[in-house]
Design a protein around this motif. Structure first.
Motif, PDB file in Angstrom:
ATOM      1  N   LYS A 105      -4.912   3.590  -7.967  1.00 52.01           N
ATOM      2  CA  LYS A 105      -3.691   3.400  -7.180  1.00 52.01           C
ATOM      3  C   LYS A 105      -2.594   2.784  -8.027  1.00 52.01           C
ATOM      4  O   LYS A 105      -1.411   3.054  -7.807  1.00 52.01           O
ATOM      5  N   VAL A 145       0.644  -5.174   2.073  1.00 52.96           N
ATOM      6  CA  VAL A 145      -0.557  -4.341   2.057  1.00 52.96           C
ATOM      7  C   VAL A 145      -1.248  -4.587   0.724  1.00 52.96           C
ATOM      8  O   VAL A 145      -0.602  -4.538  -0.328  1.00 52.96           O
ATOM      9  N   VAL A 157      -8.069  -0.702   1.423  1.00 55.03           N
ATOM     10  CA  VAL A 157      -6.685  -0.999   1.802  1.00 55.03           C
ATOM     11  C   VAL A 157      -6.681  -1.944   2.999  1.00 55.03           C
ATOM     12  O   VAL A 157      -7.334  -1.674   3.999  1.00 55.03           O
ATOM     13  N   VAL A 159      -3.967  -3.808   5.529  1.00 57.78           N
ATOM     14  CA  VAL A 159      -2.592  -4.021   5.980  1.00 57.78           C
ATOM     15  C   VAL A 159      -2.555  -5.416   6.613  1.00 57.78           C
ATOM     16  O   VAL A 159      -3.263  -5.674   7.572  1.00 57.78           O
ATOM     17  N   GLU A 189       4.641  -3.562  -0.293  1.00 63.22           N
ATOM     18  CA  GLU A 189       5.447  -3.806   0.901  1.00 63.22           C
ATOM     19  C   GLU A 189       4.900  -2.975   2.061  1.00 63.22           C
ATOM     20  O   GLU A 189       4.574  -1.803   1.887  1.00 63.22           O
ATOM     21  N   ARG A 190       4.798  -3.558   3.228  1.00 63.74           N
ATOM     22  CA  ARG A 190       4.345  -2.798   4.392  1.00 63.74           C
ATOM     23  C   ARG A 190       5.484  -1.928   4.913  1.00 63.74           C
ATOM     24  O   ARG A 190       6.593  -2.412   5.125  1.00 63.74           O
ATOM     25  N   GLU A 195       2.891   8.218  10.467  1.00 64.55           N
ATOM     26  CA  GLU A 195       2.194   8.819   9.321  1.00 64.55           C
ATOM     27  C   GLU A 195       1.950  10.305   9.491  1.00 64.55           C
ATOM     28  O   GLU A 195       1.658  10.783  10.580  1.00 64.55           O
ATOM     29  N   LYS A 217      -7.448   7.422  11.819  1.00 66.31           N
ATOM     30  CA  LYS A 217      -8.321   6.693  10.894  1.00 66.31           C
ATOM     31  C   LYS A 217      -9.199   5.651  11.570  1.00 66.31           C
ATOM     32  O   LYS A 217     -10.289   5.364  11.100  1.00 66.31           O
ATOM     33  N   MET A 276       4.536   8.039   4.956  1.00 68.79           N
ATOM     34  CA  MET A 276       5.049   7.306   6.104  1.00 68.79           C
ATOM     35  C   MET A 276       6.470   7.804   6.306  1.00 68.79           C
ATOM     36  O   MET A 276       7.279   7.767   5.371  1.00 68.79           O
TER      37      MET A 276
HETATM   38  P1  AMP Z   1      -4.021   4.682   1.655  1.00 72.99           P
HETATM   39  O1  AMP Z   1      -5.482   4.812   1.312  1.00 72.99           O
HETATM   40  O2  AMP Z   1      -3.181   4.149   0.562  1.00 72.99           O
HETATM   41  O3  AMP Z   1      -3.451   5.895   2.340  1.00 72.99           O
HETATM   42  O4  AMP Z   1      -4.009   3.621   2.828  1.00 72.99           O
HETATM   43  C1  AMP Z   1      -4.785   3.787   3.987  1.00 72.99           C
HETATM   44  C2  AMP Z   1      -3.960   3.510   5.198  1.00 72.99           C
HETATM   45  O5  AMP Z   1      -3.378   2.190   5.095  1.00 72.99           O
HETATM   46  C3  AMP Z   1      -2.759   4.429   5.359  1.00 72.99           C
HETATM   47  O6  AMP Z   1      -3.092   5.624   5.998  1.00 72.99           O
HETATM   48  C4  AMP Z   1      -1.832   3.566   6.181  1.00 72.99           C
HETATM   49  O7  AMP Z   1      -2.208   3.603   7.539  1.00 72.99           O
HETATM   50  C5  AMP Z   1      -2.082   2.208   5.643  1.00 72.99           C
HETATM   51  N1  AMP Z   1      -1.093   1.867   4.597  1.00 72.99           N
HETATM   52  C6  AMP Z   1      -1.218   2.060   3.264  1.00 72.99           C
HETATM   53  N2  AMP Z   1      -0.124   1.646   2.605  1.00 72.99           N
HETATM   54  C7  AMP Z   1       0.731   1.176   3.546  1.00 72.99           C
HETATM   55  C8  AMP Z   1       2.042   0.604   3.514  1.00 72.99           C
HETATM   56  N3  AMP Z   1       2.687   0.405   2.363  1.00 72.99           N
HETATM   57  N4  AMP Z   1       2.599   0.262   4.692  1.00 72.99           N
HETATM   58  C9  AMP Z   1       1.947   0.417   5.847  1.00 72.99           C
HETATM   59  N5  AMP Z   1       0.717   0.943   5.960  1.00 72.99           N
HETATM   60  C10 AMP Z   1       0.108   1.323   4.827  1.00 72.99           C
END
Ligand code: AMP
Ligand code: GLY
Length: 429
Positions: A105, A145, A157, A159, A189-190, A195, A217, A276
């Motif tokens: 990542k 996050v 991950v 949040v 940053e959140r 999505e 999810k 997002m």
């Molecule tokens: P990822 O594996 O990076 O897609 O993260 C898994 C889930 O975490 C995502 O589908 C989002 O629901 C949440 N998420 C990841 N990054 C963020 C972010 N910057 N802000 C808000 N939610 C996030």
């Protein structure tokens, strides 16, 4: 022609089933596959593990297989494509180095920053002291996050809605709670918004769209409870703006492919872009270097063309000879609902017999009713199937509207029973 799909879950079942419909396809082998896949005539499960590349290469020779498709992220990260291609076996998917956009990542965030791809603000850390200092100083209105750098089966991950939670997560990850995957972390940053996932088929130079999907999810309705691999999905995403796909193509896929090429690892395969949709437009949450599970189970039934032609063109760097709008999709809606075992996403209960109405496993279910069952965590128990994993199976229904597809999917799911089965009731609502 014989084909091979590496992997054994619902995603691979859907891929193999779709490929088997192509003209001239005789058999589709799976490594390992699962015993539920026997409902589809041309599919053959071998039991060879997805990571046993040498045995897979032998199988390819023995069965005269002319094209291989890799499903799981781990196989990509372990170099399945590099290994098989080096043996002269045409294989669809990114190399180990190109799939770094998923397995690191920190790498993917740095790439997005340098290529100007819209994404959340972030910093990466490998010590708790530095991460804690940053967290106490930075002001982000909507929260933080924390992400483990490496592959963590969707559990890497968190949040965080408070700074305390963020600090604690940083400490946990860097103290080893995520194993090697969490040795490095991203503090991000959140983002607030809705999505959606976008799929693009890429040939190293260009990408063509393969559809949009929304997944679910969390284990419980209304997005409550712990994260899972995915409890359902629908496609198309009918709520996005008209030019959304071309905007993502321009703002994300194009600069991504250019950056990968200039780094010497052109990306061939499927890029699955988690987005997002914020007030400032779409921002990338993550890249995956593969098809999604369960998104694939809803996308494959919607594709109205021979998938193999497209996958071959992508592998050969010839997507420019195909229509730039990508494979044609049926003008209907799909809803896919997963049935998971008791205990999932913790330790799933195994060995419960699964009762399925025979009408659901007959080809007529798809041919006459546009309903298709895909198997994942199942094993043979005598003549019957039994639960053998977290996500046991899933069912896709197509219909003229999302609401109709949703009703149909839930109606048909009533024909499947096993003890402790868990499902969300709000998929596609
Ligand atoms: P990822 O594996 O990076 O897609 O993260 C898994 C889930 O975490 C995502 O589908 C989002 O629901 C949440 N998420 C990841 N990054 C963020 C972010 N910057 N802000 C808000 N939610 C996030
Ligand atoms: N459904 C999410 C994934 O495949 O990563």
């Amino acid at each position: 022609m014989n084909l091979l799909v590496i992997g054994g879950g619902g995603r691979e079942h859907a891929l193999a089933w779709k490929l088997a419909q192509g003209s001239g396809v005789n058999r589709v082998y799976l490594t390992p596959g699962n015993p539920g896949m026997a409902i589809d005539e041309k599919l053959e499960c071998t039991g060879i593990a997805a990571g046993e590349f040498a045995s897979i290469a032998s199988l390819v020779k023995e069965k005269n297989i002319s094209f291989v498709v890799v499903g799981p992220d781990q196989a990509m990260a372990d170099g399945a494509v590099d290994f098989l291609e080096a043996k002269g076996i045409p294989t669809f998917g990114p190399t180990k180095e190109a799939s770094r956009i998923e397995w690191s990542k920190a790498y993917s965030k740095d790439l997005m920053r340098s290529a100007g791809i819209p994404t959340a603000k972030y910093e990466t850390f490998d010590t708790a002291v530095a991460a804690r200092k940053f967290l106490t100083e930075v002001e982000w209105a909507d929260g933080w996050v924390i992400k483990a750098d490496g592959l963590a089966l969707g559990k890497g991950v968190v949040v965080c809605s408070s700074r305390e939670e963020a600090l604690k997560t940083v400490d946990d990850f860097l103290a080893g709670s995520m194993g090697a995957a969490g040795k490095k972390i991203v503090v991000e940053e959140r983002l607030i918004g809705r999505e959606v996932s976008a799929f693009f088929l890429c040939d190293g130079e260009i990408g063509v769209p393969l559809g949009l999907a929304c997944d679910y999810k969390r284990i419980f309705d209304n997005d409550e409870g712990p994260n899972t691999g995915g409890m359902g999905a629908f496609s198309p995403a009918d709520w996005v703006e008209k030019d959304f796909v071309s905007r993502v193509g321009k703002e994300v896929t194009k600069p991504l492919l250019a950056a990968m090429k200039s780094r010497g690892s052109p990306f061939k395969g499927i890029v699955f872009i988690g987005l997002m949709v914020t007030e400032q437009g779409p921002k990338v949450l993550e890249f995956n270097a593969r098809f999604g599970d369960p998104e694939t189970q809803v996308l494959m039934p919607l594709i109205d063309e021979d998938l193999l032609l497209w996958l071959r063109a992508a592998r050969e760097g010839k997507l420019s000879t195909m229509p730039p709008s990508g494979p044609k999709l049926k003008k209907v809606h799909g809803v896919h609902v997963v049935l998971a075992a008791a205990g999932y996403p913790g330790t799933p209960k195994k060995g419960d017999a699964i009762a399925i109405d025979p009408s659901l496993v007959s080809p007529a279910s798809w041919e006459r009713n546009s309903v298709k069952l895909f198997f994942a965590g199942v094993a043979k128990q005598g003549e019957r199937l039994a639960t053998n994993g977290g996500r046991v199976l899933g069912l896709t229904a197509l219909a003229a509207s999302r609401e109709e597809a949703r009703k149909k999917a839930y109606g048909e799911l009533e024909k499947i029973k096993f003890s402790g089965a868990q499902r969300r009731t709000d998929v596609g609502r």
